[in-house]
Design a protein around this motif. Structure first.
Motif, PDB file in Angstrom:
ATOM      1  N   GLU A  67      49.580  38.612  90.524  1.00 23.27           N
ATOM      2  CA  GLU A  67      48.880  39.507  91.460  1.00 23.27           C
ATOM      3  C   GLU A  67      49.561  39.527  92.825  1.00 23.27           C
ATOM      4  O   GLU A  67      49.613  40.546  93.498  1.00 23.27           O
ATOM      5  N   ARG A  68      50.111  38.365  93.216  1.00 25.21           N
ATOM      6  CA  ARG A  68      50.749  38.247  94.536  1.00 25.21           C
ATOM      7  C   ARG A  68      52.144  38.869  94.581  1.00 25.21           C
ATOM      8  O   ARG A  68      52.562  39.361  95.630  1.00 25.21           O
ATOM      9  N   VAL A  69      52.876  38.810  93.469  1.00 24.21           N
ATOM     10  CA  VAL A  69      54.286  39.224  93.545  1.00 24.21           C
ATOM     11  C   VAL A  69      54.615  40.581  92.926  1.00 24.21           C
ATOM     12  O   VAL A  69      55.575  41.225  93.348  1.00 24.21           O
ATOM     13  N   LEU A  70      53.833  41.013  91.926  1.00 20.14           N
ATOM     14  CA  LEU A  70      54.171  42.279  91.266  1.00 20.14           C
ATOM     15  C   LEU A  70      54.077  43.452  92.236  1.00 20.14           C
ATOM     16  O   LEU A  70      53.056  43.639  92.882  1.00 20.14           O
ATOM     17  N   GLY A  71      55.160  44.200  92.335  1.00 23.12           N
ATOM     18  CA  GLY A  71      55.166  45.359  93.219  1.00 23.12           C
ATOM     19  C   GLY A  71      55.535  45.033  94.657  1.00 23.12           C
ATOM     20  O   GLY A  71      55.640  45.915  95.495  1.00 23.12           O
ATOM     21  N   ASP A  72      55.734  43.737  94.957  1.00 25.03           N
ATOM     22  CA  ASP A  72      56.121  43.315  96.304  1.00 25.03           C
ATOM     23  C   ASP A  72      57.523  42.701  96.224  1.00 25.03           C
ATOM     24  O   ASP A  72      57.681  41.545  95.842  1.00 25.03           O
ATOM     25  N   GLN A  73      58.523  43.501  96.580  1.00 27.86           N
ATOM     26  CA  GLN A  73      59.929  43.079  96.439  1.00 27.86           C
ATOM     27  C   GLN A  73      60.225  41.757  97.147  1.00 27.86           C
ATOM     28  O   GLN A  73      60.882  40.883  96.591  1.00 27.86           O
ATOM     29  N   ALA A  74      59.745  41.628  98.383  1.00 31.84           N
ATOM     30  CA  ALA A  74      60.035  40.418  99.170  1.00 31.84           C
ATOM     31  C   ALA A  74      59.425  39.186  98.507  1.00 31.84           C
ATOM     32  O   ALA A  74      60.068  38.129  98.408  1.00 31.84           O
ATOM     33  N   ALA A  75      58.181  39.318  98.021  1.00 29.75           N
ATOM     34  CA  ALA A  75      57.498  38.193  97.370  1.00 29.75           C
ATOM     35  C   ALA A  75      58.204  37.825  96.066  1.00 29.75           C
ATOM     36  O   ALA A  75      58.397  36.639  95.754  1.00 29.75           O
ATOM     37  N   LEU A  76      58.611  38.840  95.317  1.00 34.48           N
ATOM     38  CA  LEU A  76      59.307  38.601  94.049  1.00 34.48           C
ATOM     39  C   LEU A  76      60.620  37.857  94.291  1.00 34.48           C
ATOM     40  O   LEU A  76      60.950  36.899  93.588  1.00 34.48           O
ATOM     41  N   LYS A  77      61.339  38.281  95.328  1.00 34.70           N
ATOM     42  CA  LYS A  77      62.618  37.619  95.663  1.00 34.70           C
ATOM     43  C   LYS A  77      62.376  36.157  96.046  1.00 34.70           C
ATOM     44  O   LYS A  77      63.140  35.268  95.698  1.00 34.70           O
ATOM     45  N   ARG A  78      61.271  35.915  96.782  1.00 32.61           N
ATOM     46  CA  ARG A  78      60.940  34.548  97.195  1.00 32.61           C
ATOM     47  C   ARG A  78      60.647  33.677  95.975  1.00 32.61           C
ATOM     48  O   ARG A  78      61.100  32.533  95.887  1.00 32.61           O
ATOM     49  N   LEU A  79      59.898  34.237  95.013  1.00 29.88           N
ATOM     50  CA  LEU A  79      59.570  33.495  93.795  1.00 29.88           C
ATOM     51  C   LEU A  79      60.835  33.230  92.975  1.00 29.88           C
ATOM     52  O   LEU A  79      61.043  32.113  92.473  1.00 29.88           O
ATOM     53  N   GLU A  80      61.685  34.256  92.828  1.00 26.45           N
ATOM     54  CA  GLU A  80      62.930  34.092  92.059  1.00 26.45           C
ATOM     55  C   GLU A  80      63.818  33.017  92.679  1.00 26.45           C
ATOM     56  O   GLU A  80      64.481  32.263  91.966  1.00 26.45           O
ATOM     57  N   ALA A  81      63.829  32.940  94.018  1.00 27.18           N
ATOM     58  CA  ALA A  81      64.646  31.937  94.710  1.00 27.18           C
ATOM     59  C   ALA A  81      64.162  30.516  94.400  1.00 27.18           C
ATOM     60  O   ALA A  81      64.945  29.557  94.457  1.00 27.18           O
ATOM     61  N   ILE A  82      62.885  30.384  94.038  1.00 24.58           N
ATOM     62  CA  ILE A  82      62.343  29.076  93.642  1.00 24.58           C
ATOM     63  C   ILE A  82      62.630  28.803  92.165  1.00 24.58           C
ATOM     64  O   ILE A  82      63.147  27.753  91.787  1.00 24.58           O
ATOM     65  N   VAL A  83      62.284  29.785  91.321  1.00 20.72           N
ATOM     66  CA  VAL A  83      62.291  29.561  89.868  1.00 20.72           C
ATOM     67  C   VAL A  83      63.689  29.604  89.238  1.00 20.72           C
ATOM     68  O   VAL A  83      64.024  28.747  88.420  1.00 20.72           O
ATOM     69  N   HIS A  84      64.504  30.595  89.617  1.00 21.98           N
ATOM     70  CA  HIS A  84      65.806  30.748  88.953  1.00 21.98           C
ATOM     71  C   HIS A  84      66.694  29.498  89.017  1.00 21.98           C
ATOM     72  O   HIS A  84      67.235  29.088  87.989  1.00 21.98           O
ATOM     73  N   PRO A  85      66.842  28.851  90.206  1.00 19.33           N
ATOM     74  CA  PRO A  85      67.679  27.641  90.229  1.00 19.33           C
ATOM     75  C   PRO A  85      67.137  26.512  89.350  1.00 19.33           C
ATOM     76  O   PRO A  85      67.913  25.774  88.744  1.00 19.33           O
ATOM     77  N   LEU A  86      65.805  26.398  89.279  1.00 11.40           N
ATOM     78  CA  LEU A  86      65.199  25.353  88.435  1.00 11.40           C
ATOM     79  C   LEU A  86      65.472  25.618  86.950  1.00 11.40           C
ATOM     80  O   LEU A  86      65.801  24.699  86.191  1.00 11.40           O
ATOM     81  N   VAL A  87      65.331  26.885  86.541  1.00 19.94           N
ATOM     82  CA  VAL A  87      65.587  27.245  85.132  1.00 19.94           C
ATOM     83  C   VAL A  87      67.068  27.050  84.810  1.00 19.94           C
ATOM     84  O   VAL A  87      67.428  26.545  83.749  1.00 19.94           O
ATOM     85  N   ARG A  88      67.928  27.438  85.760  1.00 22.48           N
ATOM     86  CA  ARG A  88      69.372  27.290  85.554  1.00 22.48           C
ATOM     87  C   ARG A  88      69.753  25.818  85.377  1.00 22.48           C
ATOM     88  O   ARG A  88      70.548  25.468  84.508  1.00 22.48           O
ATOM     89  N   ALA A  89      69.172  24.945  86.210  1.00 19.93           N
ATOM     90  CA  ALA A  89      69.443  23.501  86.109  1.00 19.93           C
ATOM     91  C   ALA A  89      68.961  22.965  84.766  1.00 19.93           C
ATOM     92  O   ALA A  89      69.632  22.135  84.129  1.00 19.93           O
TER      93      ALA A  89
END
Length: 199
Positions: A67-89
């Motif tokens: 609900e917080r991130v869908l449709g909000d580009q800035a919020a989505l980018k913030r979430l991806e910056a948290i999750v993507h490096p963790l998944v990559r590791a």
């Protein structure tokens, strides 16, 4: 060891296809499964700090977060910056284990492979696809999914036709599961030189 990146847009059958590789004995790292684990562990304090109120009892509430991130580009980018490096590791640790174990082939399922430059981290790419109407039916049958949500997700993703053009292999799940399973077996044979048992 050959690393095969597996990707595809929402509703194309990527998780089902990943399971087919696993059923043939190929080690598979599934991003969705990794995110589920991280949302019960390492990611929780980071997500809560960035999006207060989206976690409870040490677990990320995926509905509240969406609900917080869908449709909000800035919020989505913030979430991806948290999750993507963790998944990559997590995927890197998985690949190290498979390499040590002597696996000839390992699959890394990366939902946003082309969107995040993931093709640089794998040897070959397989794209899972299906006809647009099949994709739409599959996605809209998911609980809580709406046309609006679906459109918002689609906009974030590289178009299916572009993914197919860039891929080394294409697996069409719209032609039925048997055909998809044969395509998976063919890819394994191409990459390892051996036909998987049961194919």
């Amino acid at each position: 060891m050959i690393v095969l990146g597996l990707t595809g847009s929402i509703g194309m059958g990527k998780s089902t296809t990943a399971k087919m590789f696993a059923d043939f004995g190929v080690p598979v790292h599934e991003s969705d499964e990794a995110v589920h684990r991280l949302y019960r562990g390492k990611a929780v304090p980071l997500v809560e700090a960035a999006f207060p109120g989206t976690t409870a009892d040490g677990v990320v509430d995926r509905v509240k977060l969406a609900e917080r991130v869908l449709g909000d580009q800035a919020a989505l980018k913030r979430l991806e910056a948290i999750v993507h490096p963790l998944v990559r590791a997590d995927a890197t640790a998985f690949l190290k284990r498979q390499h040590t174990a002597g696996a000839p082939l390992a699959v890394v399922d990366i939902p946003l492979l082309y969107e995040t430059g993931g093709e640089e981290r794998v040897d070959q790419v397989a794209v899972v696809t299906a006809e647009p109407q099949v994709q739409r039916e599959r996605v809209l049958s998911r609980p809580g999914m709406t046309e609006e949500k679906f459109e918002k997700i689609l906009v974030q993703q590289v178009p299916d036709a572009a993914k197919r053009r860039m891929a080394d292999f294409v697996i069409d799940t719209g032609e039925g599961m048997d055909a998809a399973r044969q395509a998976v077996a063919d890819i394994i044979e191409r990459l390892t030189g051996k036909r998987p048992e049961g194919a």
